[in-house]
Design a protein around this motif. Sequence first.
Motif, PDB file in Angstrom:
ATOM      1  N   SER A  22       0.820  -1.215   0.000  1.00  0.00           N
ATOM      2  CA  SER A  22       0.000   0.000   0.000  1.00  0.00           C
ATOM      3  C   SER A  22       0.854   1.267   0.000  1.00  0.00           C
ATOM      4  O   SER A  22       0.334   2.363  -0.011  1.00  0.00           O
ATOM      5  CB  SER A  22      -0.943   0.007   1.209  1.00  0.00           C
ATOM      6  OG  SER A  22      -0.179   0.083   2.391  1.00  0.00           O
ATOM      7  N   MET A  23       2.174   1.102  -0.004  1.00  0.00           N
ATOM      8  CA  MET A  23       3.047   2.279  -0.021  1.00  0.00           C
ATOM      9  C   MET A  23       3.802   2.335  -1.347  1.00  0.00           C
ATOM     10  O   MET A  23       4.375   1.317  -1.762  1.00  0.00           O
ATOM     11  CB  MET A  23       4.058   2.167   1.130  1.00  0.00           C
ATOM     12  CG  MET A  23       5.065   3.287   1.131  1.00  0.00           C
ATOM     13  SD  MET A  23       6.237   3.172   2.487  1.00  0.00           S
ATOM     14  CE  MET A  23       7.232   1.797   1.985  1.00  0.00           C
ATOM     15  N   PRO A  24       3.803   3.488  -2.027  1.00  0.00           N
ATOM     16  CA  PRO A  24       4.552   3.561  -3.288  1.00  0.00           C
ATOM     17  C   PRO A  24       6.029   3.269  -3.062  1.00  0.00           C
ATOM     18  O   PRO A  24       6.592   3.695  -2.043  1.00  0.00           O
ATOM     19  CB  PRO A  24       4.388   5.017  -3.729  1.00  0.00           C
ATOM     20  CG  PRO A  24       3.350   5.615  -2.873  1.00  0.00           C
ATOM     21  CD  PRO A  24       3.184   4.765  -1.665  1.00  0.00           C
ATOM     22  N   LYS A  25       6.660   2.564  -4.002  1.00  0.00           N
ATOM     23  CA  LYS A  25       8.083   2.237  -3.806  1.00  0.00           C
ATOM     24  C   LYS A  25       8.933   3.508  -3.756  1.00  0.00           C
ATOM     25  O   LYS A  25       9.968   3.542  -3.110  1.00  0.00           O
ATOM     26  CB  LYS A  25       8.589   1.270  -4.880  1.00  0.00           C
ATOM     27  CG  LYS A  25       8.608   1.809  -6.281  1.00  0.00           C
ATOM     28  CD  LYS A  25       9.315   0.862  -7.224  1.00  0.00           C
ATOM     29  CE  LYS A  25       9.154   1.374  -8.651  1.00  0.00           C
ATOM     30  NZ  LYS A  25       9.897   0.693  -9.642  1.00  0.00           N
ATOM     31  N   GLU A  26       8.458   4.571  -4.415  1.00  0.00           N
ATOM     32  CA  GLU A  26       9.217   5.834  -4.409  1.00  0.00           C
ATOM     33  C   GLU A  26       9.234   6.482  -3.029  1.00  0.00           C
ATOM     34  O   GLU A  26       9.991   7.396  -2.768  1.00  0.00           O
ATOM     35  CB  GLU A  26       8.611   6.834  -5.408  1.00  0.00           C
ATOM     36  CG  GLU A  26       8.647   6.408  -6.849  1.00  0.00           C
ATOM     37  CD  GLU A  26       7.594   5.348  -7.196  1.00  0.00           C
ATOM     38  OE1 GLU A  26       6.633   5.152  -6.410  1.00  0.00           O
ATOM     39  OE2 GLU A  26       7.746   4.717  -8.266  1.00  0.00           O
ATOM     40  N   MET A  27       8.359   6.018  -2.124  1.00  0.00           N
ATOM     41  CA  MET A  27       8.313   6.569  -0.766  1.00  0.00           C
ATOM     42  C   MET A  27       9.148   5.751   0.218  1.00  0.00           C
ATOM     43  O   MET A  27       9.210   6.069   1.394  1.00  0.00           O
ATOM     44  CB  MET A  27       6.867   6.653  -0.262  1.00  0.00           C
ATOM     45  CG  MET A  27       6.046   7.754  -0.910  1.00  0.00           C
ATOM     46  SD  MET A  27       6.757   9.397  -0.666  1.00  0.00           S
ATOM     47  CE  MET A  27       6.549   9.566   1.094  1.00  0.00           C
ATOM     48  N   MET A  28       9.792   4.685  -0.269  1.00  0.00           N
ATOM     49  CA  MET A  28      10.642   3.889   0.629  1.00  0.00           C
ATOM     50  C   MET A  28      11.763   4.802   1.121  1.00  0.00           C
ATOM     51  O   MET A  28      12.434   5.458   0.314  1.00  0.00           O
ATOM     52  CB  MET A  28      11.281   2.725  -0.133  1.00  0.00           C
ATOM     53  CG  MET A  28      10.292   1.763  -0.713  1.00  0.00           C
ATOM     54  SD  MET A  28       9.996   0.346   0.326  1.00  0.00           S
ATOM     55  CE  MET A  28      11.577  -0.420   0.386  1.00  0.00           C
ATOM     56  N   PRO A  29      11.985   4.866   2.442  1.00  0.00           N
ATOM     57  CA  PRO A  29      13.030   5.775   2.932  1.00  0.00           C
ATOM     58  C   PRO A  29      14.417   5.174   2.851  1.00  0.00           C
ATOM     59  O   PRO A  29      14.610   3.999   3.139  1.00  0.00           O
ATOM     60  CB  PRO A  29      12.640   5.993   4.398  1.00  0.00           C
ATOM     61  CG  PRO A  29      11.905   4.765   4.777  1.00  0.00           C
ATOM     62  CD  PRO A  29      11.269   4.193   3.538  1.00  0.00           C
ATOM     63  N   VAL A  30      15.361   5.983   2.424  1.00  0.00           N
ATOM     64  CA  VAL A  30      16.767   5.619   2.559  1.00  0.00           C
ATOM     65  C   VAL A  30      17.261   6.515   3.691  1.00  0.00           C
ATOM     66  O   VAL A  30      17.298   7.738   3.547  1.00  0.00           O
ATOM     67  CB  VAL A  30      17.528   5.838   1.237  1.00  0.00           C
ATOM     68  CG1 VAL A  30      19.036   5.709   1.454  1.00  0.00           C
ATOM     69  CG2 VAL A  30      17.060   4.832   0.199  1.00  0.00           C
ATOM     70  N   VAL A  31      17.542   5.925   4.818  1.00  0.00           N
ATOM     71  CA  VAL A  31      17.753   6.598   6.099  1.00  0.00           C
ATOM     72  C   VAL A  31      16.448   7.333   6.455  1.00  0.00           C
ATOM     73  O   VAL A  31      15.462   6.680   6.728  1.00  0.00           O
ATOM     74  CB  VAL A  31      19.012   7.485   6.128  1.00  0.00           C
ATOM     75  CG1 VAL A  31      19.310   7.951   7.549  1.00  0.00           C
ATOM     76  CG2 VAL A  31      20.213   6.715   5.588  1.00  0.00           C
ATOM     77  N   ASN A  32      16.415   8.662   6.363  1.00  0.00           N
ATOM     78  CA  ASN A  32      15.194   9.353   6.795  1.00  0.00           C
ATOM     79  C   ASN A  32      14.521  10.124   5.669  1.00  0.00           C
ATOM     80  O   ASN A  32      13.741  11.038   5.906  1.00  0.00           O
ATOM     81  CB  ASN A  32      15.524  10.316   7.949  1.00  0.00           C
ATOM     82  CG  ASN A  32      16.573  11.332   7.516  1.00  0.00           C
ATOM     83  OD1 ASN A  32      17.219  11.143   6.486  1.00  0.00           O
ATOM     84  ND2 ASN A  32      16.752  12.373   8.282  1.00  0.00           N
ATOM     85  N   LYS A  33      14.831   9.761   4.428  1.00  0.00           N
ATOM     86  CA  LYS A  33      14.292  10.530   3.301  1.00  0.00           C
ATOM     87  C   LYS A  33      13.788   9.570   2.227  1.00  0.00           C
ATOM     88  O   LYS A  33      14.494   8.620   1.883  1.00  0.00           O
ATOM     89  CB  LYS A  33      15.448  11.347   2.724  1.00  0.00           C
ATOM     90  CG  LYS A  33      15.056  12.638   2.097  1.00  0.00           C
ATOM     91  CD  LYS A  33      16.214  13.241   1.380  1.00  0.00           C
ATOM     92  CE  LYS A  33      17.286  13.799   2.287  1.00  0.00           C
ATOM     93  NZ  LYS A  33      18.414  14.326   1.497  1.00  0.00           N
ATOM     94  N   PRO A  34      12.578   9.799   1.698  1.00  0.00           N
ATOM     95  CA  PRO A  34      12.107   8.875   0.670  1.00  0.00           C
ATOM     96  C   PRO A  34      12.905   9.006  -0.629  1.00  0.00           C
ATOM     97  O   PRO A  34      13.411  10.086  -0.951  1.00  0.00           O
ATOM     98  CB  PRO A  34      10.647   9.276   0.456  1.00  0.00           C
ATOM     99  CG  PRO A  34      10.476  10.596   1.076  1.00  0.00           C
ATOM    100  CD  PRO A  34      11.580  10.803   2.062  1.00  0.00           C
ATOM    101  N   LEU A  35      12.957   7.903  -1.354  1.00  0.00           N
ATOM    102  CA  LEU A  35      13.724   7.863  -2.606  1.00  0.00           C
ATOM    103  C   LEU A  35      13.388   9.018  -3.536  1.00  0.00           C
ATOM    104  O   LEU A  35      14.270   9.628  -4.126  1.00  0.00           O
ATOM    105  CB  LEU A  35      13.396   6.550  -3.327  1.00  0.00           C
ATOM    106  CG  LEU A  35      14.186   5.337  -2.888  1.00  0.00           C
ATOM    107  CD1 LEU A  35      13.597   4.079  -3.482  1.00  0.00           C
ATOM    108  CD2 LEU A  35      15.652   5.499  -3.287  1.00  0.00           C
TER     109      LEU A  35
END
Length: 293
Positions: A22-35
């Motif tokens: 349910s979460m867009p892959k572009e919103m996956m965080p790398v440390v504390n910031k989404p891709l």
Amino acid sequence: MIKKCLFPAAGYGTRFLPATKSMPKEMMPVVNKPLIEYGVEEAIEAGLDGMCLVTGRGKNTLFDHFDKNYELEHQISGTNKEDLLVDIRHLMDTASFTYIRQREMKGLGHAILTGRELIGDNPFAVVLADDLCVNEEGPGVLAQMVALYKQFRCSIVAVQEVPKEDIHKYGVISGEVIKDNIFRVDDMVEKPEPGTEPSNLAIIGRYILTPDIFELIENTEPGKGGEIQITDALLKQAKTGCVLAYKFKGKRFDCGSVDGYIEATNYCYENIYLKDKQKTELGKHSTQKSEEA
Ligand code: G1P
């Protein structure tokens, strides 16, 4: 000049299920910031200010991320937590964000064509946010490519040498070297069958495209995987005009894969997050000292 950047962001991110259910892959965080935010920062650094996102169903958090969150702003107003929003506030003040929905997933070429209305009739950049690129030694990858565009005025793809066993996962080019790290493309194949690859130079998710690409995509038949491939449209452009491939300076992490994502996380934590934190703390320390003096 290049002012707009297209972000194809409609894909399902199946390699990251269940995280991307349910979460867009572009919103996956790398440390504390989404891709996606890394991609937007890279575009801003390259002098671009029109961010055009091609989204799909279930991608609403992307809209929210680049919008004001009044409740949150109110809650943390006046506290030291406000520092955590400095970067994204700056980004929202600098760039505009427009969105269009891709109703059917028919490939990267189709996603780019869907963005045509947002782009108009100008050269533009494309960033695939799951390819995270960093260059701590100098300008970011997109900034390097924009500089190159100013010189050559044609479409440019970013390329990187990849090991033979991985090359079938990419669009692959071959071409004649015209300058250090710059090739004039004469062939391009999307995800070649092992043993048929034209070289070890894989296309990475950064492109500068001239607007005639839209018509070429319109006339491109579905290719690899039954999808409309940007690689096929670019090959036509290379045959009738000119397409360059640029071996960029910097690192790239394939955040569409679990291994690449973890590598990116470790790298960004050590080389970006911790260094920034140290700088901020040093800054605070010296302000405190000068206030005390
Ligand atoms: C897309 C492109 C491919 C390119 C790759 C870079 O493939 O079609 O040519 O090499 O991005 O990440 P995808 O990874 O979306 O299958």
